[in-house]
Motif scaffolding. Structure first.
Motif, PDB file in Angstrom:
ATOM      1  N   LYS A  46      -6.165  -0.266   1.842  1.00  0.00           N
ATOM      2  CA  LYS A  46      -6.545   0.275   0.530  1.00  0.00           C
ATOM      3  C   LYS A  46      -6.099  -0.665  -0.593  1.00  0.00           C
ATOM      4  CE  LYS A  46      -6.322   5.139   1.994  1.00  0.00           C
ATOM      5  NZ  LYS A  46      -6.047   4.890   3.422  1.00  0.00           N
ATOM      6  N   ASP A  57      -8.462  -3.522  -0.689  1.00  0.00           N
ATOM      7  CA  ASP A  57      -9.706  -3.106  -1.328  1.00  0.00           C
ATOM      8  C   ASP A  57      -9.537  -3.042  -2.843  1.00  0.00           C
ATOM      9  OD1 ASP A  57     -12.448  -2.071  -1.179  1.00  0.00           O
ATOM     10  OD2 ASP A  57     -11.575  -0.173  -1.826  1.00  0.00           O
ATOM     11  N   ASP A 117      -2.638   1.914   4.721  1.00  0.00           N
ATOM     12  CA  ASP A 117      -2.517   1.883   3.264  1.00  0.00           C
ATOM     13  C   ASP A 117      -2.663   0.474   2.716  1.00  0.00           C
ATOM     14  OD1 ASP A 117      -2.144   4.635   3.013  1.00  0.00           O
ATOM     15  OD2 ASP A 117      -0.009   4.474   3.437  1.00  0.00           O
ATOM     16  N   GLY A 158       0.804  -1.209   0.000  1.00  0.00           N
ATOM     17  CA  GLY A 158       0.000   0.000   0.000  1.00  0.00           C
ATOM     18  C   GLY A 158       0.838   1.259   0.000  1.00  0.00           C
TER      19      GLY A 158
END
Length: 344
Positions: A246, A249, A243, A81
């Motif tokens: 993210k 995701d 991070d 991330g």
């Protein structure tokens, strides 16, 4: 060159480089769609003119990429991330370790004639570090009628990086997204990984931090040829895990299978007494707790060892040079988990 200037109120665009100046609206058909710039959601979108001017339909080079990569059995992305978590260092050690493995998972007696054939593609275009870690940063890429020939570190370990194409080691790559995407396509379409007909058992792809151009491009180009999945590298502290969530995701939204999460720099190994102590102490449970929360495989923790830095700077195989290090044990444990997950 046109572009949105600082403080300007009008929405100008860079048609030459097809730069989207605002995030896509909800229900966006996508710039590659036949309806790009024409659907109801495009009304009032600042990117409308760009999307209308882009070529439509599937990329005609995707079948060529799929055919070129047909000699590769497994493709693995290494993601993070954020920068600074040791992703490239982990990639180098994992690649070194795989290149020393027998082609048979349960074969403890490694026959050098049956070692895995490994490739490592460095897609960190602005910060290519893999050639240095493999000790071949002064090599050049050669082109023949079969395509670009990767640089071979050993007989069964091949690498490709933009570093091999730079006029000087310190040359900066100052490129926008489209030019980066073009290089990624060239690496996938034109690099000859066939290894005299044997092909590769594994292609390890080192990516830059984040979830931007390079990641979207590599995923789009490899959809037909297939990605086995991604290993996500983090460090224990919550700042890094923020991070990483993210990145996870991103994988969920783009359909990339997450093979597992690796916690790097989880402790410090004293090179003298071999004792391990925690430096980056996890404040929220580290990667293991994150994996429990999100129901993801936790692949293991790799401690800090000062000898890793020495080996990476000099292009040596840390696993071979320091077989007694706890970091070596951790890398090998992750490596075997990875192979069992993919091959068995």
């Amino acid at each position: 060159m046109t572009g949105k200037t600082k403080g300007s109120s009008d929405n100008k665009i860079d048609l030459q480089n097809y730069t989207l100046i605002k995030p896509e609206p909800e229900h966006c058909p996508g710039p590659e769609s036949e309806n790009a710039g024409k659907s109801d959601s495009c009304t009032g979108c600042a990117n409308k003119t760009i999307c209308e001017s882009l070529p439509k339909g599937p990329d005609p080079d995707i079948p060529l990429i799929t055919d070129n990569l047909s000699c590769i059995k497994h493709k693995i992305l290494i993601l993070s991330g954020k920068g600074g978590v040791g992703k490239s260092t982990f990639t180098a050690m994992l690649t070194w370790g795989l290149s020393s493995c027998s082609a048979t998972v349960d074969n403890e007696d490694v026959d050098t004639s049956e070692l895995l054939n490994i490739g490592c593609m460095d897609l960190d275009i602005c910060g290519p570090s893999m050639p240095r870690m493999f000790g071949c940063h002064n090599e050049l890429v050669h082109e023949s009628n079969t395509g670009l020939t990767p640089v071979y570190v050993t007989e069964n370990l091949a690498t490709m990086s933009i570093q091999y194409m730079l006029p000087e080691d310190d040359s900066a790559i100052i490129w926008r997204g489209p030019k980066k995407n073009a290089l990624i396509k060239k690496f996938l379409k034109d690099v000859d990984w066939s290894n005299d007909g044997d092909g590769l058992d594994y292609l390890i792809i080192d990516t830059p931090p984040g979830t931007s151009d390079e990641h979207i491009t590599i995923n789009n180009y490899l959809k037909e040829s297939g990605i086995d999945g991604a290993l996500i590298v983090t460090t224990p502290q919550e700042v890094a895990l923020l991070d990483v969530r993210k990145e996870i995701d991103f994988c969920f939204k783009t359909g990339i299978k997450i093979l597992g999460v690796v916690e790097n720099m989880s402790g410090f190994v004293c090179p003298n007494c071999q004792n391990e102590s925690r430096i980056f102490k996890p404040t929220t449970g580290g990667a293991m707790q994150l994996c429990k929360e999100l129901n993801l495989p936790f692949m293991g923790s790799v401690p800090l060892d000062p000898r890793i830095r020495k080996c990476c700077d000099s292009g040596m195989n840390f696993i071979d040079v320091n077989p007694d290090s706890p970091a070596t044990d951790a890398i090998l444990d992750i490596l075997f988990k990875l192979r069992e997950k993919i091959e068995l």
